[in-house]
Scaffold this motif. Structure first.
Motif, mmCIF file in Angstrom:
data_model
loop_
_atom_site.group_PDB
_atom_site.id
_atom_site.type_symbol
_atom_site.label_atom_id
_atom_site.label_comp_id
_atom_site.label_asym_id
_atom_site.label_seq_id
_atom_site.Cartn_x
_atom_site.Cartn_y
_atom_site.Cartn_z
ATOM 1 N N PRO A 106 0.796 -1.235 0.000
ATOM 2 C CA PRO A 106 0.000 0.000 0.000
ATOM 3 C C PRO A 106 0.823 1.278 0.000
ATOM 4 O O PRO A 106 0.258 2.373 -0.159
ATOM 5 C CB PRO A 106 -0.812 -0.109 1.314
ATOM 6 N N SER A 145 -7.631 -7.130 -1.799
ATOM 7 C CA SER A 145 -7.723 -5.964 -0.925
ATOM 8 C C SER A 145 -8.886 -5.070 -1.355
ATOM 9 O O SER A 145 -9.237 -4.982 -2.532
ATOM 10 C CB SER A 145 -6.416 -5.170 -0.986
ATOM 11 N N ASP A 146 -9.486 -4.384 -0.387
ATOM 12 C CA ASP A 146 -10.544 -3.424 -0.703
ATOM 13 C C ASP A 146 -9.988 -2.186 -1.397
ATOM 14 O O ASP A 146 -10.749 -1.434 -2.021
ATOM 15 C CB ASP A 146 -11.263 -3.003 0.582
ATOM 16 N N GLU A 147 -8.677 -1.980 -1.289
ATOM 17 C CA GLU A 147 -8.058 -0.795 -1.882
ATOM 18 C C GLU A 147 -7.517 -1.120 -3.269
ATOM 19 O O GLU A 147 -6.701 -2.034 -3.436
ATOM 20 C CB GLU A 147 -6.912 -0.301 -0.990
ATOM 21 N N SER A 148 -7.965 -0.353 -4.256
ATOM 22 C CA SER A 148 -7.551 -0.608 -5.640
ATOM 23 C C SER A 148 -6.046 -0.426 -5.818
ATOM 24 O O SER A 148 -5.432 -1.123 -6.636
ATOM 25 C CB SER A 148 -8.313 0.302 -6.606
#
Length: 215
Positions: A106, A145-148
């Motif tokens: 991230p 992951s929920d984050e692109s």
């Protein structure tokens, strides 16, 4: 004190990067640096350190150490190298490093990421099935992951790993394609979807059509 310690760590990485192209000089150093690497990576993942330059340097040195590790170590004679030692990067070292590297996905998403280079170099340094399976599974799980930005970073790492170690990664086609890429080809983020198609195209360039895994 913390500032002094940070300067000490930075100086170690700068010295090591300067000799990184001299294969016999880097391998003895990595054993000294590894405890710092194992401390710094979690600190970055937790957000307690945000120095992008040091992070980049750390991962560059780590990647180079994978590339040049040939088992060379210093002998008792100054400035002499004996290469009749086992390679530094053992399976246990690799398995310990994989989750630490995955936790970096991230971070600093707008910068060219050295994480994918580190993962690719790690993959290229081993033919161990347990290590490569752990690496592949860790990256594939990160694509959920929920984050692109994390999904994109994980896909870039997968692409780099397949480019670096194609023959050894073929055994993981069912897991990679059927369980993960098939989902990512319909990702809500168009950039992630396009990256997934790029990874699939790379794999199919080695295996031929994988349509049966996508149905």
């Amino acid at each position: 004190m913390m500032g002094l310690l940070q300067k000490f760590r930075v100086s170690h990485f700068i010295v090591t990067r300067n000799v990184a192209d001299q294969q016999h000089l880097l391998s003895p150093y990595i054993g000294i640096l590894l405890p710092h690497i194992e401390e710094l990576l979690p600190a970055y993942a937790s957000g307690s350190i945000e120095d992008e330059a040091l992070w980049t340097l750390l991962l560059e040195v780590l990647a180079k150490s994978y590339e040049v590790d040939d088992g060379g170590e210093y002998t008792h004679e100054p400035d002499m190298i004996d290469t009749n030692f086992p390679a530094f990067w053992t399976d246990s070292h690799h398995l310990k490093m994989i989750p630490l590297l995955t936790a970096q996905l991230p971070l600093f998403p707008t910068a060219p990421t050295p994480v994918s280079t580190a993962f690719a170099s790690l993959a290229g340094s081993t033919t161990s099935t347990p290590v490569l399976k752990a690496l592949n599974t860790s990256l594939c799980l990160a694509t959920r992951s929920d984050e692109s930005v994390v999904r994109m970073a994980a896909l870039k790492c997968i692409d780099g790993v397949w480019e670096k170690q194609p023959d050894e990664m073929i055994q993981f086609v069912p897991e990679t394609v059927s369980e993960f890429l098939s989902e990512l080809l319909e990702d809500e983020n168009s950039d992630v979807e396009n990256m997934a198609r790029k990874v699939l195209a790379r794999i199919e360039g080695l295996t031929g059509s994988l349509k049966e895994y996508l149905e």
